[in-house]
Design a protein around this motif. Structure first.
Motif, PDB file in Angstrom:
ATOM      1  N   PHE A 318     -20.006-103.575 -17.076  1.00 44.42           N
ATOM      2  CA  PHE A 318     -19.255-102.981 -18.181  1.00 44.42           C
ATOM      3  C   PHE A 318     -18.527-104.039 -19.006  1.00 44.42           C
ATOM      4  CE2 PHE A 318     -19.666 -99.172 -15.459  1.00 44.42           C
ATOM      5  CZ  PHE A 318     -20.246 -98.323 -16.401  1.00 44.42           C
ATOM      6  N   ALA A 319     -18.085-105.105 -18.357  1.00 41.53           N
ATOM      7  CA  ALA A 319     -17.446-106.186 -19.102  1.00 41.53           C
ATOM      8  C   ALA A 319     -18.451-106.872 -20.034  1.00 41.53           C
ATOM      9  CB  ALA A 319     -16.838-107.203 -18.138  1.00 41.53           C
ATOM     10  N   THR A 320     -19.675-107.088 -19.540  1.00 43.18           N
ATOM     11  CA  THR A 320     -20.712-107.709 -20.367  1.00 43.18           C
ATOM     12  C   THR A 320     -21.123-106.774 -21.497  1.00 43.18           C
ATOM     13  OG1 THR A 320     -21.508-108.894 -18.401  1.00 43.18           O
ATOM     14  CG2 THR A 320     -22.978-108.826 -20.309  1.00 43.18           C
ATOM     15  N   LEU A 321     -21.148-105.491 -21.210  1.00 44.45           N
ATOM     16  CA  LEU A 321     -21.453-104.503 -22.250  1.00 44.45           C
ATOM     17  C   LEU A 321     -20.434-104.593 -23.379  1.00 44.45           C
ATOM     18  CD1 LEU A 321     -23.578-102.238 -22.644  1.00 44.45           C
ATOM     19  CD2 LEU A 321     -21.891-100.632 -21.729  1.00 44.45           C
ATOM     20  N   ALA A 322     -19.201-104.930 -23.031  1.00 45.25           N
ATOM     21  CA  ALA A 322     -18.143-105.094 -24.031  1.00 45.25           C
ATOM     22  C   ALA A 322     -18.133-106.502 -24.631  1.00 45.25           C
ATOM     23  CB  ALA A 322     -16.784-104.799 -23.408  1.00 45.25           C
ATOM     24  N   GLY A 323     -19.077-107.354 -24.196  1.00 42.57           N
ATOM     25  CA  GLY A 323     -19.168-108.707 -24.737  1.00 42.57           C
ATOM     26  C   GLY A 323     -18.214-109.694 -24.116  1.00 42.57           C
ATOM     27  N   ARG A 324     -17.617-109.354 -22.952  1.00 50.06           N
ATOM     28  CA  ARG A 324     -16.657-110.245 -22.318  1.00 50.06           C
ATOM     29  C   ARG A 324     -16.961-110.439 -20.825  1.00 50.06           C
ATOM     30  NH1 ARG A 324     -12.205-111.763 -25.226  1.00 50.06           N
ATOM     31  NH2 ARG A 324     -12.219-113.370 -23.594  1.00 50.06           N
ATOM     32  N   PRO A 325     -18.054-111.126 -20.537  1.00 49.82           N
ATOM     33  CA  PRO A 325     -18.372-111.388 -19.123  1.00 49.82           C
ATOM     34  C   PRO A 325     -17.315-112.248 -18.438  1.00 49.82           C
ATOM     35  CG  PRO A 325     -19.783-112.691 -20.562  1.00 49.82           C
ATOM     36  CD  PRO A 325     -19.063-111.717 -21.433  1.00 49.82           C
ATOM     37  N   ASP A 326     -16.542-113.008 -19.227  1.00 51.62           N
ATOM     38  CA  ASP A 326     -15.470-113.814 -18.642  1.00 51.62           C
ATOM     39  C   ASP A 326     -14.347-112.939 -18.092  1.00 51.62           C
ATOM     40  OD1 ASP A 326     -14.957-113.006 -21.288  1.00 51.62           O
ATOM     41  OD2 ASP A 326     -13.491-114.613 -21.588  1.00 51.62           O
ATOM     42  N   ILE A 327     -13.954-111.935 -18.868  1.00 47.07           N
ATOM     43  CA  ILE A 327     -12.926-111.006 -18.401  1.00 47.07           C
ATOM     44  C   ILE A 327     -13.435-110.229 -17.195  1.00 47.07           C
ATOM     45  CG2 ILE A 327     -11.596-108.939 -19.007  1.00 47.07           C
ATOM     46  CD1 ILE A 327     -11.347-110.040 -21.820  1.00 47.07           C
ATOM     47  N   GLY A 328     -14.739-109.940 -17.183  1.00 48.53           N
ATOM     48  CA  GLY A 328     -15.331-109.243 -16.035  1.00 48.53           C
ATOM     49  C   GLY A 328     -15.155-110.033 -14.759  1.00 48.53           C
ATOM     50  N   LEU A 329     -15.380-111.358 -14.818  1.00 49.23           N
ATOM     51  CA  LEU A 329     -15.247-112.187 -13.624  1.00 49.23           C
ATOM     52  C   LEU A 329     -13.788-112.258 -13.178  1.00 49.23           C
ATOM     53  CD1 LEU A 329     -16.720-113.964 -11.598  1.00 49.23           C
ATOM     54  CD2 LEU A 329     -16.332-115.917 -13.129  1.00 49.23           C
ATOM     55  N   ILE A 330     -12.876-112.352 -14.140  1.00 47.66           N
ATOM     56  CA  ILE A 330     -11.446-112.355 -13.795  1.00 47.66           C
ATOM     57  C   ILE A 330     -11.057-111.020 -13.163  1.00 47.66           C
ATOM     58  CG2 ILE A 330      -9.113-112.421 -14.756  1.00 47.66           C
ATOM     59  CD1 ILE A 330     -10.211-114.391 -16.881  1.00 47.66           C
ATOM     60  N   ALA A 331     -11.607-109.915 -13.684  1.00 43.14           N
ATOM     61  CA  ALA A 331     -11.327-108.594 -13.117  1.00 43.14           C
ATOM     62  C   ALA A 331     -11.857-108.496 -11.681  1.00 43.14           C
ATOM     63  CB  ALA A 331     -11.952-107.501 -13.989  1.00 43.14           C
ATOM     64  N   VAL A 332     -13.020-109.078 -11.437  1.00 45.49           N
ATOM     65  CA  VAL A 332     -13.575-109.087 -10.078  1.00 45.49           C
ATOM     66  C   VAL A 332     -12.641-109.851  -9.143  1.00 45.49           C
ATOM     67  CG1 VAL A 332     -15.418-110.076  -8.650  1.00 45.49           C
ATOM     68  CG2 VAL A 332     -15.991-108.758 -10.694  1.00 45.49           C
ATOM     69  N   ALA A 333     -12.074-110.962  -9.627  1.00 45.67           N
ATOM     70  CA  ALA A 333     -11.144-111.735  -8.805  1.00 45.67           C
ATOM     71  C   ALA A 333      -9.906-110.912  -8.449  1.00 45.67           C
ATOM     72  CB  ALA A 333     -10.729-113.015  -9.536  1.00 45.67           C
ATOM     73  N   TRP A 334      -9.327-110.238  -9.441  1.00 53.07           N
ATOM     74  CA  TRP A 334      -8.150-109.410  -9.177  1.00 53.07           C
ATOM     75  C   TRP A 334      -8.481-108.251  -8.235  1.00 53.07           C
ATOM     76  CZ3 TRP A 334      -3.289-110.456  -9.493  1.00 53.07           C
ATOM     77  CH2 TRP A 334      -2.828-111.387 -10.427  1.00 53.07           C
ATOM     78  N   TRP A 335      -9.626-107.625  -8.446  1.00 54.30           N
ATOM     79  CA  TRP A 335      -9.988-106.487  -7.602  1.00 54.30           C
ATOM     80  C   TRP A 335     -10.259-106.948  -6.165  1.00 54.30           C
ATOM     81  CZ3 TRP A 335      -8.809-101.966  -6.845  1.00 54.30           C
ATOM     82  CH2 TRP A 335      -9.588-101.055  -6.104  1.00 54.30           C
ATOM     83  N   THR A 336     -10.795-108.151  -6.011  1.00 50.69           N
ATOM     84  CA  THR A 336     -11.018-108.697  -4.677  1.00 50.69           C
ATOM     85  C   THR A 336      -9.691-108.917  -3.959  1.00 50.69           C
ATOM     86  OG1 THR A 336     -13.063-109.791  -5.396  1.00 50.69           O
ATOM     87  CG2 THR A 336     -12.026-110.619  -3.383  1.00 50.69           C
TER      88      THR A 336
END
Length: 367
Positions: A318-336
Motif C-alpha cells: 500500500f505504501a508503494t501504491l501511494a508512491g512512497r516505498p520509503d515510508i512503507g519500510l519505516i512503517a514496517v520498522a515501527w510495526w515490528t
C-alpha cells in the motif's frame, strides 16, 4: 505413544475405487498409517485399527483414535473406524457398547489440533464420485492453520486450492513446489535490490501462495517428510530480513534512499525485532508447551496482523501504491517494534500466571 498403549495394526474394511487427490482411499489410508508408524500385524495385545474404506476423514481422527484404545467413531449407525483390543472385532461392538467409548460424528464432536492450532470437528464423509471434489475441498481447508496471518487465512485460500489440485493431478511433490517457491523468493530479493518493487512483489506474491501450496499438498496427499519440512520452514525463517534489507537498498533507484543513520536504525528495528520475536515464540513453546499465539483469544487475533512477512508485505504494497516505498519500510520498522513489545508482554504475563499457580492452557482447549 507409549509401551502401555501399543500401536494398533491397520485393518481396512471393504474397498473403494474412487480416487481422492489422485490416489485410492486404501493408498491414502496406508500413507496415514505409515506416517503414524502403525504396524501391519497386531502385537501381543491384539490391537487393531479397523477403518471403513467407504469413508474419508481428516487425518486428525486417526491420530486421535490411535491414542485411545476402545474408541469407536460412528457416523450415525455406520462404522467409520474403531481401535479394538483383545481380539474384539467390529461385529462385537454392539454387544460391548458399555465398555467402549463411542463417538458419533453427527454429534459434532470437537477435537483440538495442536499442529494446526485450532479446535473444530474434523470432517468425516462417505467417498463417492459425486462427493470427491467436495471432500478434497474439505481436506484442503482442514489442513489450514486456525491461527495464522490475515492474508493466508482470507486472501488466497481459493487460489492455493486450485494450484494444490493442479499439482496433485500432475504428480508434483511438495518439495518441487518448495523449490519453485524458493527460486521466486530469491528472484524477488534481487528485484527489490534494483528498486523494481512491483515486479518483486509479484514474484513474492506467487512465492507466498506457493508457500501455502507445498504444505497443503503434503498434508492432503500424505507426503510430508522431515527434510521437506526443514526446507520449507528454513526458507520461511531466513528470507524476511533479506527482503526488508534489499527493499531499503532499492530505494535509491526511486530517489528515495534513506539517510545512512535512518537506514541503520530501520534495519536494526526490522532485523533485531524479527529475530527477538522468534526467540520469544521459541521460549514460549519451550516453557509452556504450546505456540504463543494460541494461549488467549487476543493472542490468536493478534497473529492475524503481527509483524511477520505477510502483514509487512501488505504495508509495503500500500505504501508503494501511494508512491512512497520509503515510508512503507519505516512503517514496517515501527510495526515490528510494536509487535515485539506485544510479544514481550505476552511472555511476561505467561510467566506471571505460572508463578501465581495458574495453568497456561490454550483458550481453544478450554472452549
Amino acid at each position: 505413544m507409549t509401551d502401555a498403549k501399543p500401536l494398533p495394526a491397520l485393518t481396512p474394511i471393504g474397498d473403494n475405487p474412487t480416487l481422492i487427490w489422485g490416489m485410492t482411499n486404501a493408498e491414502r489410508l496406508r500413507r496415514l498409517a505409515r506416517a503414524e508408524g502403525l504396524p501391519d500385524t497386531p502385537g501381543a495385545s491384539g490391537a487393531r485399527l479397523y477403518v471403513n474404506l467407504a469413508y474419508v476423514f481428516d487425518p486428525v481422527w486417526l491420530r486421535h483414535v490411535v491414542a485411545l484404545p476402545g474408541t469407536v467413531v460412528m457416523d450415525g449407525d455406520a462404522l467409520v473406524m474403531a481401535h479394538l483390543v483383545g481380539g474384539m472385532t467390529p461385529d462385537d461392538i454392539a454387544a460391548n457398547r458399555s465398555t467402549l467409548s463411542i463417538i458419533d460424528y453427527q454429534g459434532n464432536p470437537q477435537i483440538y489440533n495442536r499442529q494446526l492450532r485450532k479446535l473444530d470437528c474434523p470432517f468425516i464423509q462417505p467417498l463417492t464420485r459425486e462427493t470427491r471434489r467436495a471432500i478434497e475441498r474439505k481436506s484442503y481447508f482442514g489442513a489450514y492453520k486456525g491461527v495464522t496471518d490475515a492474508l493466508t487465512k482470507y486472501l488466497w485460500p481459493e487460489l492455493a486450492l486450485w494450484l494444490t489440485r493442479g499439482a496433485a493431478s500432475i504428480g508434483m511433490t511438495p518439495n518441487m513446489v518448495t523449490a519453485i517457491g524458493a527460486a521466486l523468493c530469491i528472484y524477488a530479493t534481487w528485484l527489490f535490490a534494483q528498486g523494481q518493487y512491483w515486479e518483486g512483489m509479484l514474484a513474492g506474491f506467487i512465492f507466498m501462495v506457493l508457500d501455502t501450496v507445498d504444505g497443503k499438498l503434503a498434508r492432503c496427499t500424505i507426503t510430508s517428510s522431515k527434510w521437506g519440512n526443514v526446507a520449507d520452514h528454513g526458507v520461511d525463517l531466513i528470507h524476511p530480513p533479506f527482503w526488508w534489507y534489499f527493499w531499503g537498498v532499492g530505494l535509491g533507484a526511486w530517489g528515495l534512499a534513506l539517510p545512512d543513520q535512518t537506514f541503520l536504525l530501520v534495519m536494526i528495528a526490522v532485523v533485531a525485532g524479527y529475530v527477538l520475536q522468534r526467540v520469544i515464540e521459541g521460549l514460549f513453546i519451550k516453557d509452556f508447551g504450546m505456540d504463543i499465539h494460541v494461549w488467549r483469544r487476543f493472542d490468536s487475533q493478534f497473529r492475524l496482523i503481527t509483524a511477520r512477512r505477510n502483514p509487512n508485505f501488505a504495508i509495503l504494497f500500500f505504501a508503494t501504491l501511494a508512491g512512497r516505498p520509503d515510508i512503507g519500510l519505516i512503517a514496517v520498522a515501527w510495526w515490528t517494534v510494536i509487535s515485539l513489545v506485544v510479544h514481550a508482554v505476552q511472555l511476561v504475563q505467561a510467566y506471571a500466571e505460572r508463578r501465581a499457580g495458574r495453568p497456561i492452557v490454550s483458550w481453544m482447549e478450554e472452549a
